[in-house]
Motif scaffolding. Structure first.
Motif: not given
Length: 287
Positions: A86-99
């Motif tokens: 969860y934390d790794r994916l949340a970091r990616c989303k905060a960096e702009g990942a859309v999926g």
């Protein structure tokens, strides 16, 4: 109509040609995208620390930051402790990942790590594009059995997660006579579509199942039986996404041109055509 391509593999810097082919950089690819009527492309990730010299989360983020009007990116994870997902994916989303994509860990879909990815994806609102393989140790991609029973369990267990199916092993299940051998499941489909295919059944039952229309796997699934394919496109126009799976300036997949021809001839409605080619990507991925 300018399209959004939901599945590209490109590099941040030019890569040398090898006997196996070559990867274009995001700048080299622009004229090719323009020629194909693609206004924006979404970069698939090779992972956090991939074994290949391109396509990492960091590289894709840098490309999208450098040219946000032309590129967006999805993220990927290498594996590891499910508790960190969860934390790794949340970091990616905060960096702009859309999926999340292209998810291709060669593990069964009921693997604890993949289950953690699907749970977090739903909570974070990150759709998942997966590449499917017929067997652990055979090729790459998440693994399911003939008939896709594990995928159905995931669709049931994670109703808030959008799953975008991709690859031969997924799209071969369009027809009721889908093969069961691992080599045959990893091939493109051909010929008339028989009733009872698991992909149409799962689309009918689960609104969180979507389709990545890239490569010849999806192209053959749609074009092998044009009447069936056009009906499928109309029926599920809200959940299908134009994509190519291109990696360089010499690649062209025929489905894009076929969609253009069907829409121009009135065999595919303008509404379905617009949703598939760009509207769904704008709505779901906020592009």
């Amino acid at each position: 109509m300018e399209k959004i391509d939901l599945h590209l593999h490109l590099s941040r810097t030019p890569q040398p040609r090898t006997s196996a082919g070559f990867i274009s950089s995001y700048e080299e690819m622009l004229p090719h995208l323009d020629a194909l009527g693609i206004g924006k492309g979404v970069l698939m990730s090779s992972g956090e620390h991939p074994p290949v010299p391109f396509g990492s989360n960091a590289d894709n983020r840098a490309i999208a930051d450098a040219m946000p009007d032309r590129y967006a990116w999805m993220c990927n994870l290498d594996g590891g402790d499910p508790a960190t997902v969860y934390d790794r994916l949340a970091r990616c989303k905060a960096e702009g990942a859309v999926g999340i994509g292209e998810l291709m860990l060669n593990r069964r879909l009921d693997d604890p790590f993949l289950q953690a990815v699907f749970q977090a994806a739903g909570e974070l609102g990150l759709p998942v594009t997966f590449h499917m393989s017929p067997e652990v140790g055979y090729s790459y991609g998440v693994v399911d059995d003939p008939g896709l029973p594990l995928l159905e369990q995931c669709l049931q267990r994670f109703p808030d997660t959008l799953f975008l199916g991709h690859s031969q092993t997924f799209w071969i299940e369009m027809s009721g006579d889908a093969p069961t051998g691992k080599e045959q499941r990893n091939q493109w489909g051909s010929g008339p579509v028989c009733p009872g295919g698991r992909v149409p059944e799962l689309f009918a039952r689960y609104p969180n199942l979507c389709g990545d229309l890239s490569a010849n796997s999806a192209g053959c699934a749609i074009m092998r039986d044009p009447a069936f394919g056009l009906d499928f496109l109309e029926r599920y126009a809200d959940r299908l996404f134009f994509a190519t799976d291109m990696v360089n300036t010499e690649m062209v997949f025929p489905l894009g041109g076929w969609l253009d021809e069907q829409a121009a001839a009135g065999r595919l409605s303008q509404s379905a055509y617009e949703k598939i080619c760009r509207g769904n990507a704008r709505r779901v991925f906020k592009l």
